[in-house]
Design a protein around this motif. Structure first.
Motif, short mmCIF file in Angstrom:
data_model
loop_
_atom_site.label_atom_id
_atom_site.label_comp_id
_atom_site.label_asym_id
_atom_site.label_seq_id
_atom_site.Cartn_x
_atom_site.Cartn_y
_atom_site.Cartn_z
N VAL A 1 2.23 17.73 -14.58
CA VAL A 1 1.89 18.04 -13.20
C VAL A 1 0.52 18.72 -13.13
O VAL A 1 -0.31 18.39 -12.27
N ASN A 2 0.26 19.67 -14.04
CA ASN A 2 -1.04 20.34 -14.04
C ASN A 2 -2.19 19.36 -14.28
O ASN A 2 -3.26 19.47 -13.67
N SER A 3 -1.98 18.42 -15.17
CA SER A 3 -3.01 17.42 -15.44
C SER A 3 -3.26 16.56 -14.21
O SER A 3 -4.40 16.23 -13.86
N ASN A 4 -2.17 16.19 -13.51
CA ASN A 4 -2.31 15.41 -12.29
C ASN A 4 -3.05 16.18 -11.21
O ASN A 4 -3.88 15.62 -10.47
N ILE A 5 -2.74 17.46 -11.07
CA ILE A 5 -3.42 18.28 -10.07
C ILE A 5 -4.91 18.31 -10.35
O ILE A 5 -5.74 18.06 -9.47
N ALA A 6 -5.28 18.63 -11.59
CA ALA A 6 -6.69 18.74 -11.95
C ALA A 6 -7.43 17.44 -11.71
O ALA A 6 -8.53 17.42 -11.14
N ALA B 1 -9.81 12.17 -22.49
CA ALA B 1 -10.25 13.35 -23.22
C ALA B 1 -9.86 14.64 -22.52
O ALA B 1 -10.22 15.72 -22.95
N GLY B 2 -9.08 14.54 -21.46
CA GLY B 2 -8.69 15.74 -20.73
C GLY B 2 -9.44 15.84 -19.42
O GLY B 2 -10.59 15.46 -19.31
N THR B 3 -8.78 16.33 -18.39
CA THR B 3 -9.37 16.36 -17.07
C THR B 3 -10.03 17.70 -16.78
O THR B 3 -10.01 18.59 -17.60
N ASP B 4 -10.58 17.79 -15.58
CA ASP B 4 -11.40 18.95 -15.22
C ASP B 4 -10.77 20.29 -15.58
O ASP B 4 -9.97 20.85 -14.83
N SER B 5 -11.14 20.82 -16.68
CA SER B 5 -10.81 22.18 -17.10
C SER B 5 -9.34 22.52 -17.01
O SER B 5 -8.98 23.68 -16.81
N ALA C 1 9.43 13.34 -2.94
CA ALA C 1 8.15 13.14 -3.63
C ALA C 1 7.06 12.67 -2.69
O ALA C 1 5.87 12.88 -2.97
N HIS C 2 7.41 12.05 -1.56
CA HIS C 2 6.38 11.56 -0.63
C HIS C 2 5.61 12.72 0.00
O HIS C 2 4.53 12.52 0.55
N ASN C 3 6.16 13.94 -0.06
CA ASN C 3 5.48 15.08 0.54
C ASN C 3 4.28 15.55 -0.29
O ASN C 3 3.46 16.31 0.19
N ASN C 4 4.23 15.14 -1.54
CA ASN C 4 3.07 15.46 -2.37
C ASN C 4 2.88 14.33 -3.36
O ASN C 4 3.07 14.51 -4.56
N PRO C 5 2.50 13.14 -2.90
CA PRO C 5 2.54 11.96 -3.74
C PRO C 5 1.55 11.94 -4.88
O PRO C 5 1.81 11.36 -5.92
N THR C 6 0.40 12.59 -4.72
CA THR C 6 -0.64 12.44 -5.73
C THR C 6 -0.31 13.19 -7.00
O THR C 6 -0.53 12.71 -8.10
N VAL C 7 0.24 14.40 -6.88
CA VAL C 7 0.33 15.26 -8.05
C VAL C 7 1.74 15.49 -8.55
O VAL C 7 1.95 16.11 -9.57
N MET C 8 2.75 15.01 -7.84
CA MET C 8 4.11 15.22 -8.31
C MET C 8 4.61 14.06 -9.16
O MET C 8 5.81 13.87 -9.33
N GLY C 9 3.71 13.26 -9.68
CA GLY C 9 4.11 12.21 -10.60
C GLY C 9 4.49 10.92 -9.94
O GLY C 9 5.27 10.14 -10.48
N ILE D 1 -2.04 9.53 -15.06
CA ILE D 1 -2.97 9.48 -13.93
C ILE D 1 -3.39 8.03 -13.73
O ILE D 1 -4.25 7.53 -14.43
N PHE D 2 -2.70 7.35 -12.84
CA PHE D 2 -2.98 5.96 -12.53
C PHE D 2 -2.88 5.78 -11.02
O PHE D 2 -2.16 6.53 -10.36
N PRO D 3 -3.56 4.80 -10.43
CA PRO D 3 -3.44 4.58 -8.99
C PRO D 3 -1.99 4.34 -8.60
O PRO D 3 -1.29 3.57 -9.26
N GLN D 4 -1.52 5.00 -7.54
CA GLN D 4 -0.14 4.80 -7.16
C GLN D 4 0.01 3.41 -6.55
O GLN D 4 -0.89 2.90 -5.89
N PRO D 5 1.14 2.74 -6.79
CA PRO D 5 1.33 1.37 -6.32
C PRO D 5 1.28 1.29 -4.80
O PRO D 5 1.72 2.18 -4.09
N SER D 6 0.70 0.20 -4.28
CA SER D 6 0.47 0.08 -2.85
C SER D 6 1.75 0.08 -2.04
O SER D 6 1.78 0.52 -0.90
#
Length: 414
Positions: free
Chosen positions: A151-156, A173-177, A367-375, A386-391
């Motif tokens: 989750v932390n990696s997704n948030i960053a 190689a790891g995301t923003d800090s 999960a729809h309430n926070n779709p980007t970072v909750m996996g 970290i991949f584009p969520q399906p349409s």
């Protein structure tokens, strides 16, 4: 006689030089078959057409089911008087596709150590990431990876992409800090403090200050990281507290800082080793003075418990983790949660070679309430996930409900 003396003197000098410096080539090769499957279902207004479910799955050859594949070089020179200079270059490997060394994004540091401790310069793990790794029975690899780390990696990554693109390395190689940070200056306490250890770390944002010819807004402190970690290890017991701040946006009208605090501990009873971690992440977003002045702090509260049990030459690993999202906007339906249970067995064929098998299951609520970072991704169990969520999720009123995955393979360290 003179010839013999010269030969002996040369041999002595070579031996002395060898004793004063050393270079080591090291690495890991991991290859395993991994499978991921995510089940999604309709929610809200979409249910008026009748509840529906959709499943996506993928099977891959993975280079990180037990340990991340890598190639590294490290060396130390004894400078005398207790001082030593060291370097460390470590690159990720994609042995599943034959990808070679293209960067040293895992670690690239030069350091000076002595009785005072160690000063380390370059790209390195962040101070706030260490607890996610050290107190994870699954060592943040494979389908069982610490859910807090996922989750932390997704948030960053999601926040960085939303505010101007990734800094500090690409996804692999790891995301923003979060996982690692570039341009860092670190200090580590000396190892002889009765079990106490600690570090301080600061990453330079390296932005040009001031307005350009077109009076465009500056990027300010974007890319800045500040973190610290301190702990105590004595025999079977280890405990550590860490804190980090990563600035992912800083303009004339908007600033966003991700703040992480976590506490981890482990205790080795002999027949079993227990692990635990508590974590809170705040995504602090602020619109600066003006008509749109607004400050919101989204929160992610997490907990993990786990155990490892030696069985002959093997090791059983079990973990359970939960992450809950609370929106700082206090808007209705602004919460979400996800949990993961993982089970793994590692069979050591030797000190360097092991066979492994792992399985994990995740459940998601709202999960729809926070779709980007909750996996909410088709590969929700993978790291960095970290991949584009399906349409169909964004356009068809679907949200993920559960996911399962497994790894089995072989790992060799050298």
């Amino acid at each position: 006689m003179l010839k013999k003396f010269i030969l002996l003197a040369g041999s002595a000098c070579a031996a002395s030089a060898g004793a004063q410096s050393s270079i080591t080539v090291f690495g890991v090769m991991d290859a395993g078959v991994s499978h991921y499957a995510t089940k999604s279902a309709t929610y809200g207004a979409a249910n008026s057409l009748g509840a529906r479910t959709v499943t996506q799955s993928q099977t891959v050859l993975s280079p990180s089911g037990l340990s991340s594949s890598r190639l590294g070089f490290r060396g130390t020179e004894d400078l005398g008087g207790g001082l030593a200079a060291s370097f460390w270059l470590e690159a990720p490997l994609s042995n599943d596709t034959g990808g070679g060394v293209t960067n040293f994004g895992r670690r690239s540091t030069l350091s000076l150590g002595g009785p005072f401790g160690e000063v380390r310069l370059g790209r390195d793990y962040t101070a706030s990431f260490w607890n996610d790794a050290v107190f994870d029975p699954m060592t943040v690899n494979g389908v069982g990876t610490n859910l807090i780390a996922v989750v932390n990696s997704n948030i960053a990554a999601s926040r960085a992409l939303a505010t101007g693109g990734l800094l500090n390395g690409g996804l692999s190689a790891g995301t923003d800090s979060y996982l690692r940070t570039s341009n860092s200056i670190g200090y580590f306490l000396p190892p002889d403090l009765g079990g106490f250890y600690g570090q301080l770390q600061y990453a330079l944002p390296e932005n040009t200050k001031g307005l350009g010819p077109t009076a465009a807004a500056t990027t300010g402190q974007r890319g800045r990281y500040l973190g610290t970690r301190g702990g105590w290890a004595n025999g079977a017991f280890d405990v550590a507290l860490a804190y980090g701040e990563s600035t992912v946006a800083d303009t004339a009208t908007y600033k966003e800082v991700i703040k992480t605090i976590n506490l981890g501990a482990s205790y080795n009873f002999g027949p079993a080793k227990l692990f635990g971690e508590l974590s809170r992440v705040k995504d602090d977003m602020q619109r600066l003075p003006g008509a749109l002045n607004l400050r919101v702090s989204d929160r992610y509260n997490a907990a993990l418990v786990g155990v490892t049990v030696p069985v002959g030459v093997g090791l059983i690993r079990v973990s359970y983790a939960n992450v809950k999202f609370d929106s700082g906007s206090n808007a209705p339906n602004s919460d979400a949660s996800t949990s993961k249970i993982a089970l793994s067995y590692v069979h050591n064929l030797s000190k360097r070679t092991a066979l492994y098998a792992s399985v994990a299951r995740m459940r998601m609520r709202d999960a729809h309430n926070n779709p980007t970072v909750m996996g909410v991704t088709p590969l929700v169990l993978s790291l960095p996930s970290i991949f584009p969520q399906p349409s169909y999720i964004t356009t068809g009123g679907f949200e993920p409900k559960s996911a399962v995955g497994y790894d089995f393979g072989i790992r060799h360290a050298f």
